[in-house]
Design a protein around this motif. Structure first.
Motif, PDB file in Angstrom:
ATOM      1  N   LEU A 186      48.241  -8.572 -12.170  1.00 18.70           N
ATOM      2  CA  LEU A 186      47.127  -7.530 -11.609  1.00 18.70           C
ATOM      3  C   LEU A 186      47.066  -7.571 -10.075  1.00 18.70           C
ATOM      4  O   LEU A 186      46.697  -8.772  -9.563  1.00 18.70           O
ATOM      5  CB  LEU A 186      46.100  -7.524 -12.594  1.00 18.70           C
ATOM      6  N   ASP A 187      47.275  -6.555  -9.500  1.00 16.89           N
ATOM      7  CA  ASP A 187      47.007  -6.620  -8.015  1.00 16.89           C
ATOM      8  C   ASP A 187      45.283  -6.213  -7.731  1.00 16.89           C
ATOM      9  O   ASP A 187      44.702  -5.754  -8.637  1.00 16.89           O
ATOM     10  CB  ASP A 187      47.458  -5.323  -7.214  1.00 16.89           C
ATOM     11  N   ALA A 188      44.614  -6.915  -6.804  1.00 14.40           N
ATOM     12  CA  ALA A 188      43.369  -6.782  -6.495  1.00 14.40           C
ATOM     13  C   ALA A 188      42.997  -5.626  -6.419  1.00 14.40           C
ATOM     14  O   ALA A 188      43.712  -4.715  -5.421  1.00 14.40           O
ATOM     15  CB  ALA A 188      42.960  -7.706  -5.179  1.00 14.40           C
ATOM     16  N   SER A 189      41.939  -4.996  -6.807  1.00 14.82           N
ATOM     17  CA  SER A 189      41.658  -3.583  -6.551  1.00 14.82           C
ATOM     18  C   SER A 189      40.595  -3.532  -5.541  1.00 14.82           C
ATOM     19  O   SER A 189      39.608  -4.285  -5.393  1.00 14.82           O
ATOM     20  CB  SER A 189      40.771  -2.925  -7.952  1.00 14.82           C
ATOM     21  N   PRO A 190      40.900  -2.937  -4.317  1.00 11.11           N
ATOM     22  CA  PRO A 190      40.279  -2.830  -2.840  1.00 11.11           C
ATOM     23  C   PRO A 190      38.502  -2.323  -3.263  1.00 11.11           C
ATOM     24  O   PRO A 190      37.645  -2.849  -2.356  1.00 11.11           O
ATOM     25  CB  PRO A 190      40.681  -1.755  -2.160  1.00 11.11           C
ATOM     26  N   GLY A 191      38.473  -1.523  -4.338  1.00 15.68           N
ATOM     27  CA  GLY A 191      37.083  -1.114  -4.271  1.00 15.68           C
ATOM     28  C   GLY A 191      36.263  -1.773  -5.527  1.00 15.68           C
ATOM     29  O   GLY A 191      35.169  -1.376  -5.899  1.00 15.68           O
ATOM     30  N   SER A 192      37.028  -2.818  -5.945  1.00 18.28           N
ATOM     31  CA  SER A 192      36.387  -3.605  -7.275  1.00 18.28           C
ATOM     32  C   SER A 192      34.983  -4.370  -6.727  1.00 18.28           C
ATOM     33  O   SER A 192      34.982  -4.857  -5.566  1.00 18.28           O
ATOM     34  CB  SER A 192      37.175  -4.488  -7.758  1.00 18.28           C
ATOM     35  N   THR A 193      34.011  -4.315  -7.587  1.00 18.56           N
ATOM     36  CA  THR A 193      32.726  -5.048  -7.117  1.00 18.56           C
ATOM     37  C   THR A 193      32.904  -6.243  -8.010  1.00 18.56           C
ATOM     38  O   THR A 193      32.009  -7.217  -7.906  1.00 18.56           O
ATOM     39  CB  THR A 193      31.511  -4.375  -7.426  1.00 18.56           C
ATOM     40  N   HIS A 194      33.854  -6.641  -8.687  1.00 17.31           N
ATOM     41  CA  HIS A 194      33.988  -7.853  -9.561  1.00 17.31           C
ATOM     42  C   HIS A 194      34.029  -9.199  -8.459  1.00 17.31           C
ATOM     43  O   HIS A 194      34.862  -9.187  -7.597  1.00 17.31           O
ATOM     44  CB  HIS A 194      35.107  -7.827 -10.411  1.00 17.31           C
ATOM     45  N   MET A 195      33.414 -10.166  -9.014  1.00 17.37           N
ATOM     46  CA  MET A 195      33.191 -11.417  -7.812  1.00 17.37           C
ATOM     47  C   MET A 195      33.898 -12.291  -8.599  1.00 17.37           C
ATOM     48  O   MET A 195      34.007 -13.484  -7.804  1.00 17.37           O
ATOM     49  CB  MET A 195      31.599 -11.673  -7.945  1.00 17.37           C
ATOM     50  N   ARG A 202      43.962 -12.589  -9.708  1.00 13.68           N
ATOM     51  CA  ARG A 202      45.052 -13.099 -10.348  1.00 13.68           C
ATOM     52  C   ARG A 202      45.800 -13.791  -9.157  1.00 13.68           C
ATOM     53  O   ARG A 202      46.119 -14.929  -9.242  1.00 13.68           O
ATOM     54  CB  ARG A 202      46.023 -12.197 -10.860  1.00 13.68           C
ATOM     55  N   GLU A 203      45.889 -13.336  -8.114  1.00 13.73           N
ATOM     56  CA  GLU A 203      46.769 -14.059  -6.884  1.00 13.73           C
ATOM     57  C   GLU A 203      45.624 -15.538  -6.545  1.00 13.73           C
ATOM     58  O   GLU A 203      46.489 -16.581  -6.167  1.00 13.73           O
ATOM     59  CB  GLU A 203      46.658 -13.223  -5.705  1.00 13.73           C
ATOM     60  N   GLN A 204      44.549 -15.086  -6.761  1.00 13.61           N
ATOM     61  CA  GLN A 204      43.656 -16.599  -6.151  1.00 13.61           C
ATOM     62  C   GLN A 204      43.728 -17.623  -7.235  1.00 13.61           C
ATOM     63  O   GLN A 204      43.958 -18.731  -6.944  1.00 13.61           O
ATOM     64  CB  GLN A 204      42.103 -16.039  -6.147  1.00 13.61           C
ATOM     65  N   ARG A 205      43.727 -17.048  -8.461  1.00 12.80           N
ATOM     66  CA  ARG A 205      43.869 -18.139  -9.670  1.00 12.80           C
ATOM     67  C   ARG A 205      45.334 -18.753  -9.581  1.00 12.80           C
ATOM     68  O   ARG A 205      45.416 -20.039  -9.646  1.00 12.80           O
ATOM     69  CB  ARG A 205      44.225 -17.317 -10.756  1.00 12.80           C
ATOM     70  N   ILE A 206      46.568 -18.101  -9.016  1.00 10.87           N
ATOM     71  CA  ILE A 206      47.875 -18.600  -8.801  1.00 10.87           C
ATOM     72  C   ILE A 206      47.768 -19.692  -7.657  1.00 10.87           C
ATOM     73  O   ILE A 206      48.688 -20.425  -7.564  1.00 10.87           O
ATOM     74  CB  ILE A 206      48.828 -17.729  -9.035  1.00 10.87           C
ATOM     75  N   ALA A 207      46.898 -19.363  -6.482  1.00 15.24           N
ATOM     76  CA  ALA A 207      46.952 -20.052  -5.397  1.00 15.24           C
ATOM     77  C   ALA A 207      46.143 -21.426  -5.916  1.00 15.24           C
ATOM     78  O   ALA A 207      46.521 -22.637  -5.341  1.00 15.24           O
ATOM     79  CB  ALA A 207      46.039 -19.367  -4.525  1.00 15.24           C
ATOM     80  N   GLU A 208      45.186 -21.322  -6.842  1.00 10.48           N
ATOM     81  CA  GLU A 208      44.663 -22.593  -7.544  1.00 10.48           C
ATOM     82  C   GLU A 208      45.649 -23.281  -8.038  1.00 10.48           C
ATOM     83  O   GLU A 208      45.787 -24.707  -8.058  1.00 10.48           O
ATOM     84  CB  GLU A 208      43.600 -22.215  -8.458  1.00 10.48           C
ATOM     85  N   PHE A 209      46.505 -22.606  -8.979  1.00 13.86           N
ATOM     86  CA  PHE A 209      47.923 -23.432  -9.432  1.00 13.86           C
ATOM     87  C   PHE A 209      48.753 -24.142  -8.644  1.00 13.86           C
ATOM     88  O   PHE A 209      48.978 -25.264  -8.765  1.00 13.86           O
ATOM     89  CB  PHE A 209      48.693 -22.327 -10.254  1.00 13.86           C
ATOM     90  N   ALA A 228      57.284  -6.518  -8.444  1.00 10.29           N
ATOM     91  CA  ALA A 228      56.459  -8.173  -8.576  1.00 10.29           C
ATOM     92  C   ALA A 228      56.175  -8.704  -7.477  1.00 10.29           C
ATOM     93  O   ALA A 228      56.293  -7.975  -6.486  1.00 10.29           O
ATOM     94  CB  ALA A 228      57.560  -8.712  -9.506  1.00 10.29           C
ATOM     95  N   VAL A 229      55.373 -10.023  -7.675  1.00 10.98           N
ATOM     96  CA  VAL A 229      55.007 -10.451  -6.343  1.00 10.98           C
ATOM     97  C   VAL A 229      55.386 -11.756  -6.606  1.00 10.98           C
ATOM     98  O   VAL A 229      55.179 -12.571  -7.653  1.00 10.98           O
ATOM     99  CB  VAL A 229      53.323 -10.419  -6.338  1.00 10.98           C
ATOM    100  N   LEU A 230      55.833 -12.410  -5.514  1.00 11.42           N
ATOM    101  CA  LEU A 230      56.309 -13.681  -5.638  1.00 11.42           C
ATOM    102  C   LEU A 230      55.386 -14.703  -4.817  1.00 11.42           C
ATOM    103  O   LEU A 230      55.112 -14.368  -3.602  1.00 11.42           O
ATOM    104  CB  LEU A 230      57.935 -13.881  -5.066  1.00 11.42           C
ATOM    105  N   MET A 231      54.845 -15.593  -5.684  1.00 12.32           N
ATOM    106  CA  MET A 231      53.846 -16.670  -4.958  1.00 12.32           C
ATOM    107  C   MET A 231      54.452 -17.980  -4.994  1.00 12.32           C
ATOM    108  O   MET A 231      54.855 -18.472  -6.115  1.00 12.32           O
ATOM    109  CB  MET A 231      52.692 -16.338  -5.519  1.00 12.32           C
ATOM    110  N   GLU A 232      54.232 -18.700  -3.554  1.00 13.65           N
ATOM    111  CA  GLU A 232      55.018 -19.905  -3.596  1.00 13.65           C
ATOM    112  C   GLU A 232      54.070 -20.834  -2.927  1.00 13.65           C
ATOM    113  O   GLU A 232      53.201 -20.350  -2.207  1.00 13.65           O
ATOM    114  CB  GLU A 232      56.275 -20.094  -2.961  1.00 13.65           C
ATOM    115  N   ARG A 233      54.012 -22.151  -3.079  1.00 14.26           N
ATOM    116  CA  ARG A 233      53.064 -22.930  -2.444  1.00 14.26           C
ATOM    117  C   ARG A 233      53.284 -23.125  -1.016  1.00 14.26           C
ATOM    118  O   ARG A 233      54.462 -23.199  -0.462  1.00 14.26           O
ATOM    119  CB  ARG A 233      53.287 -24.499  -2.934  1.00 14.26           C
ATOM    120  N   GLY A 234      52.303 -22.956  -0.155  1.00 13.64           N
ATOM    121  CA  GLY A 234      52.312 -23.060   1.225  1.00 13.64           C
ATOM    122  C   GLY A 234      52.768 -21.821   2.087  1.00 13.64           C
ATOM    123  O   GLY A 234      52.964 -21.848   3.210  1.00 13.64           O
TER     124      GLY A 234
END
Length: 242
Positions: free
Chosen positions: A157-166, A170-177, A209-215
């Motif tokens: 899921l891409d981040a929703s610009p108008g979301s008020t969810h704090m 998903r991208e932040q979770r994978i950054a934690e990974f 899709a979105v590719l996420m890699e360390r660094g």
């Protein structure tokens, strides 16, 4: 190896597997019997019947649970479909029923084509660590089939610009990974899939899709993108899989 790794089995407003119907039919060309692995859901009979109905004009479907030893269902089969649901329950069942090693060996040898959706796609990765699911059961290890050397995050899921969810995106979770592990993660949006044939891999579907890699910054991959470079990944986790 021949792999079809779907982000999801049902798209909004479409029937089961309908959004990927042409790809599924192409993948199953020449296959007369498909073994379905329903262990990600509790209702094995109902889940298998759902797959039978969806693929009735394509292939004969046999449920792995319909044999006393589910490994017997694989004998003579040319394709397997591991369905979605809860990834932790699925992995636990694959281990306790002796299917993890059986699937790994037959798919890697080229004797069996592997199709997965959601949790079934998670199983094709080296580890369960990038699933979205709640751990409703505790498997002895997060080690999965390792058919591909990179991780996949289905239903990305891409981040929703108008979301008020704090909470974390998903991208932040994978950054934690990636703070703990060094392995590429392919975030497959719903409606997307990865098709692997030997040393070739391609991004299919219409959503990308979105590719996420360390660094490295996350980068967008358009439908049709070549994913072959991901097959050369060398995953490094924070501790050896057991």
């Amino acid at each position: 190896m021949d792999l079809l790794l779907l982000s999801n089995s049902t798209n909004h407003g479409r029937g089961f597997l309908e959004h990927a119907g042409d790809e599924v039919r192409d993948f199953l060309t020449g296959v007369d019997r498909l073994v379905f692995v329903p262990y990600a859901l509790a209702d094995h009979d109902g889940y298998t019947e759902k797959v039978r109905t969806a693929l009735r004009d394509v292939v004969e479907v046999v449920g792995a649970h319909e044999r006393e030893d589910p490994r017997e269902a694989l004998a003579g089969a040319r394709a397997v479909f591991v369905g979605g649901g809860n990834s932790f329950r699925l992995l636990s069942n694959l281990r306790t029923r002796g299917l993890l090693d059986a699937l790994r060996g037959q798919v890697r040898s080229g004797h069996l084509r592997y199709m997965g959706a959601s949790a079934g796609t998670n199983m094709a990765c080296p580890s369960l660590r990038t699933t979205n699911d709640m751990p409703i059961v505790q498997p002895p290890s997060f080690e999965t089939l390792g058919l591909v050397p990179f991780q996949i995050n289905p239903h990305f899921l891409d981040a929703s610009p108008g979301s008020t969810h704090m909470g974390e995106t998903r991208e932040q979770r994978i950054a934690e990974f990636h703070e703990e592990n060094d392995v590429p993660v392919l975030g497959l949006r719903e409606g997307a899939w990865a098709r692997v044939s030997g040393t070739a891999a391609t991004l299919g579907g219409e959503t990308g899709a979105v590719l996420m890699e360390r660094g490295r910054p996350a980068r967008e991959l358009a439908p049709g993108s070549d994913l072959g470079f991901l097959l050369d990944a060398h995953p490094r986790f924070d501790e050896p899989a057991r």
